[in-house]
Design a protein around this motif. Sequence first.
Motif: not given
Length: 294
Positions: A25-27, A29-30, A56-57, A60, A76-78, A81, A100, A125-126, A129
């Motif tokens: 998921y390209g996680q 985090f900032l 949104p992760g 943050t 947010e897909i995950d 989270l 979603e 913060n995209l 992938y």
Amino acid sequence: MAFLGTPGNTVQILKKYNFSFQKKYGQNFLVDTNILEKIVEVSGITKQDCVLEIGPGIGTMTQYLAENAREVVAVEIDRALIPILKDTLSAYDNVDIINEDILKADIRRIAEEKNGGRPFKVVANLPYYITTPIIMGLFESGVALESITVMVQKEVAERMTVGPGTKDYGALSLAVQYYCKPEVMMQVSPSCFLPKPSVGSAVIRLTRYKDAPVRVKEERQMFAIIRASFNQRRKTLVNGLSNAAELQMTKQDVSEALERMGLPPAVRGETLTLAQFAELSDILTEKRQKNRKI
Ligand code: SAM
């Protein structure tokens, strides 16, 4: 709940929920408050704005957006989270969390429901992938947008801003520059993320034009021509376009159009400007209309 944008506070939340990062998921985090503040500043959001945040992760950036905007919609897909977001954003009543996949979400419906169809701003913060499908999906959805301020891979930010004659010039550059004015706002080092990405990052702001910088009769056809030109980058335009089944153009049609534009017969798509793609598309539209009448 404290602001999350520090390594210490982020690690604390991750431990509390026993969260493990999902690479797929390209996680990343900032964890840098300076960068977070700057992103919010350059995005120009105000208390009048509805903001769409993609990914949104643990919330943050969402916290900063909630402080500065009227309303935030975070997709947010995950699933893992979602309980974390409910916790870290519990102090805000202006945040809506949607579990979603942004590529499948009905963005027009979200905009209609949450903002009465008025233009909204995207800040994110995209997940790297899927940067291109996200940006193209936002444009193609036809949803009213004012601006898109996003963290992307450094090379992708460059691709969005370059013109003909560079190796990074392609369908993404042309789509972005047709709809928006792109500006790279800052470069961001891998050390500002947890875990550190293996690539450099940049924040780019795309400000939607009220009127596109070029006029074209059939926008969809122009983009089909652009896609076909760059799908077969090393081919001449005559071969590339006549090979693309969706376009239904003959070699002769394309050759005659290029001649009318004063371009050499062996020209490649990578040398054409946006204005030239629009002109080519219009000439081919005109030809098709004439052929139909005969
Ligand atoms: N905004 C957070 C931050 O700045 O710390 C997280 C950014 S992280 C680079 C990308 C986020 O996008 C992750 O939370 C990830 O789970 C989410 N994501 C990945 N693919 C997604 C998709 N198709 N739809 C929605 N969210 C997605």
